[in-house]
Scaffold this motif. Structure first.
Motif, short mmCIF file in Angstrom:
data_model
loop_
_atom_site.label_atom_id
_atom_site.label_comp_id
_atom_site.label_asym_id
_atom_site.label_seq_id
_atom_site.Cartn_x
_atom_site.Cartn_y
_atom_site.Cartn_z
N ASP A 236 0.84 -1.20 0.00
CA ASP A 236 0.00 0.00 0.00
C ASP A 236 0.88 1.26 0.00
OD1 ASP A 236 -1.20 2.30 1.55
OD2 ASP A 236 -2.99 1.04 1.49
N GLU A 237 1.92 1.26 0.84
CA GLU A 237 2.79 2.42 0.93
C GLU A 237 3.56 2.64 -0.38
OE1 GLU A 237 2.74 4.53 3.26
OE2 GLU A 237 1.62 3.45 4.80
N ALA A 238 3.99 1.55 -0.98
CA ALA A 238 4.71 1.67 -2.25
C ALA A 238 3.80 2.24 -3.34
CB ALA A 238 5.24 0.29 -2.67
N LEU A 239 2.57 1.73 -3.41
CA LEU A 239 1.64 2.21 -4.43
C LEU A 239 1.25 3.67 -4.17
CD1 LEU A 239 -0.65 -0.95 -4.70
CD2 LEU A 239 1.13 -0.23 -6.29
N THR A 240 1.07 4.01 -2.92
CA THR A 240 0.74 5.40 -2.57
C THR A 240 1.85 6.34 -3.03
OG1 THR A 240 -0.61 4.76 -0.67
CG2 THR A 240 0.33 6.97 -0.62
N ASN A 241 3.10 5.94 -2.81
CA ASN A 241 4.22 6.78 -3.24
C ASN A 241 4.25 6.95 -4.76
OD1 ASN A 241 5.20 7.38 -0.73
ND2 ASN A 241 6.76 5.78 -0.71
N ILE A 242 3.97 5.86 -5.47
CA ILE A 242 3.96 5.95 -6.94
C ILE A 242 2.86 6.90 -7.40
CG2 ILE A 242 3.53 4.68 -9.07
CD1 ILE A 242 4.79 2.22 -7.63
N ILE A 243 1.66 6.73 -6.85
CA ILE A 243 0.53 7.58 -7.26
C ILE A 243 0.82 9.05 -6.95
CG2 ILE A 243 -1.89 8.12 -6.80
CD1 ILE A 243 -2.28 5.07 -6.22
N ARG A 244 1.30 9.31 -5.75
CA ARG A 244 1.47 10.70 -5.30
C ARG A 244 2.71 11.34 -5.90
NH1 ARG A 244 0.63 11.45 0.79
NH2 ARG A 244 -1.52 11.63 0.06
N VAL B 34 17.97 6.32 -6.90
CA VAL B 34 17.57 5.41 -5.82
C VAL B 34 17.97 5.97 -4.46
CG1 VAL B 34 17.98 3.10 -4.88
CG2 VAL B 34 17.62 3.41 -7.34
N SER B 35 19.08 6.69 -4.42
CA SER B 35 19.55 7.25 -3.15
C SER B 35 18.57 8.26 -2.56
CB SER B 35 20.92 7.90 -3.34
OG SER B 35 20.83 8.93 -4.30
N GLN B 36 17.67 8.79 -3.41
CA GLN B 36 16.68 9.75 -2.91
C GLN B 36 15.51 9.06 -2.23
OE1 GLN B 36 15.37 12.24 -6.15
NE2 GLN B 36 17.42 12.96 -6.63
N LEU B 37 15.39 7.77 -2.44
CA LEU B 37 14.22 7.05 -1.94
C LEU B 37 14.49 6.51 -0.54
CD1 LEU B 37 13.39 5.18 -5.26
CD2 LEU B 37 12.18 7.14 -4.29
N LYS B 38 14.47 7.38 0.41
CA LYS B 38 14.68 6.95 1.78
C LYS B 38 13.68 7.67 2.69
CE LYS B 38 18.58 10.12 2.08
NZ LYS B 38 20.03 10.24 2.19
N GLY B 39 13.34 7.00 3.78
CA GLY B 39 12.36 7.57 4.70
C GLY B 39 12.95 8.70 5.51
N GLY C 93 6.27 6.53 4.37
CA GLY C 93 6.03 5.36 3.55
C GLY C 93 7.25 4.48 3.34
N VAL C 94 8.36 5.09 2.92
CA VAL C 94 9.56 4.30 2.65
C VAL C 94 10.10 3.68 3.94
CG1 VAL C 94 11.94 4.41 1.79
CG2 VAL C 94 10.13 5.64 0.59
N HIS C 95 10.00 4.44 5.03
CA HIS C 95 10.43 3.88 6.32
C HIS C 95 9.61 2.63 6.65
CE1 HIS C 95 11.28 3.48 10.56
NE2 HIS C 95 9.97 3.47 10.77
N LEU C 96 8.30 2.69 6.44
CA LEU C 96 7.45 1.54 6.76
C LEU C 96 7.79 0.35 5.86
CD1 LEU C 96 4.00 3.29 7.36
CD2 LEU C 96 5.41 2.13 9.06
N ILE C 97 8.03 0.60 4.59
CA ILE C 97 8.37 -0.51 3.68
C ILE C 97 9.62 -1.22 4.18
CG2 ILE C 97 9.07 -1.11 1.32
CD1 ILE C 97 7.46 1.40 0.39
N HIS C 98 10.64 -0.46 4.53
CA HIS C 98 11.88 -1.07 5.03
C HIS C 98 11.66 -1.81 6.35
CE1 HIS C 98 15.01 0.16 2.19
NE2 HIS C 98 14.35 1.29 2.03
N SER C 99 10.80 -1.24 7.19
CA SER C 99 10.55 -1.88 8.49
C SER C 99 9.79 -3.18 8.37
CB SER C 99 9.74 -0.94 9.39
OG SER C 99 10.42 0.25 9.62
N GLN D 127 14.29 -3.39 -2.63
CA GLN D 127 15.25 -3.04 -3.68
C GLN D 127 14.58 -2.13 -4.71
OE1 GLN D 127 16.70 -6.21 -6.62
NE2 GLN D 127 18.28 -6.23 -5.03
N PHE D 128 14.95 -0.86 -4.70
CA PHE D 128 14.47 0.07 -5.72
C PHE D 128 15.46 0.09 -6.87
CE2 PHE D 128 12.52 1.86 -1.85
CZ PHE D 128 11.24 2.13 -2.28
N SER D 129 14.97 0.25 -8.08
CA SER D 129 15.88 0.39 -9.22
C SER D 129 15.18 1.15 -10.34
CB SER D 129 16.35 -0.98 -9.73
OG SER D 129 15.24 -1.74 -10.16
N LYS D 130 16.01 1.65 -11.26
CA LYS D 130 15.46 2.25 -12.47
C LYS D 130 15.20 1.14 -13.47
CE LYS D 130 18.07 6.55 -11.99
NZ LYS D 130 19.10 7.41 -12.59
N ARG D 131 14.03 1.13 -14.08
CA ARG D 131 13.76 0.11 -15.11
C ARG D 131 14.49 0.49 -16.40
NH1 ARG D 131 9.23 0.02 -17.18
NH2 ARG D 131 9.33 -2.12 -17.87
#
Lengths: 115, 149
Positions: B50-58, B95-100, B112-118, B124-128
């Motif tokens: 949910d947190e990952a999808l929320t971040n993508i949408i927002r 990817v280095s910007q994606l931190k809680g 959100g990112v903090h919760l995903i890691h927890s 693992q985030f990456s550029k496609r």
């Protein structure tokens, strides 16, 4: 507003403020409706605002952010802000986010009226 | 969205709409339960997604409701668990910007990112290569089971 984004929130008048009781999941879709209800209640600058989460089985970071916004308003206007009746699942999200260290969280409705 | 792995046990594409988060959570919770996760782990997994999808949408799609998000899930055998991959076509970020945020800095947002890691065992985030971003998360459980869906 579609049913997926609306949020029913019971509002109960207390001797010194209000108790809000949202029904259902509070996520990205529903947190705007939750925020609107909290903002409406806080406009009156009550002495106490209680949020009873007994009927909220799920809350994500959007719901938490809404509560943090309300906390900031209540601090500024000296309103007592209390959250009660967290399910185990919602409590775990509060704890992971360390919200329990800044919000007044109590077990039940009765404690919230005395806090 | 193709990947080098075998065909996923579950693959779906949703529009970037907040009202679709609840059905996705329900679907993934059911899948996790069927492969042996307990209720707490199922809830953690659903929250992380949910947190990952929320971040993508927002942040990725800037609340544009008509973009695509691809979700794929695999049962893992060694270690036993579940892998979920989320792909989007949002503008790429480092990817280095994606931190809680620091949890002591209490303010709305940034959790959100903090919760995903927890909540997950691997994040693992990456550029496609073809554009957009990819998130792979894995959650493991100690009891080996087989998928029976």
């Amino acid at each position: 507003m579609s049913r997926a984004t609306e949020l029913i929130v019971d509002i109960e008048t207390l001797p010194d403020g209000f108790l809000l009781r949202p029904h259902g999941d509070v996520d990205m879709a529903r947190s705007p409706a939750f925020r609107a209800k909290l903002t409406e209640a806080l406009k009156i600058v009550p002495a106490r605002l209680v949020v009873d989460l007994a009927l909220v089985p799920y809350m994500d970071s959007c719901g938490l952010a809404t509560l943090i916004e309300a906390l900031q308003i209540t601090r500024a206007q000296k309103t007592k802000f209390i959250v009660c009746n967290l399910s185990a699942r919602v409590r775990s999200v509060f704890e992971l986010s360390r919200l329990t260290t800044v919000l007044t969280v109590v077990d039940n409705h009765e404690q919230a009226l005395l806090a | 969205m193709k990947s080098d792995l075998p065909a996923p046990h579950l693959e779906t594409c949703i529009l970037s709409r907040p009202e679709l988060l609840a059905p996705v959570r329900a679907m993934l919770e059911k899948l996790a339960a069927r492969i042996g996760f307990d209720e707490t782990a199922c809830g953690h997994l659903a929250l992380a997604i949910d947190e990952a999808l929320t971040n993508i949408i927002r942040h990725g799609y800037n609340n544009n409701p008509d973009q695509n998000i691809w979700i794929s899930a695999w049962e893992l055998s060694d270690p036993t668990g579940l892998r979920i991959q989320i792909d989007d076509l949002a503008p790429q970020v480092e990817v280095s910007q994606l931190k809680g945020r620091d949890l002591d800095d209490i303010r709305p947002g940034g959790l959100g990112v903090h919760l995903i890691h927890s909540l997950m065992d691997l994040v693992q985030f990456s550029k496609r290569p073809g554009g957009g971003m990819r998130l792979i998360v894995e959650k493991y459980h100690p009891t080996k089971t087989t998928l029976s869906v």
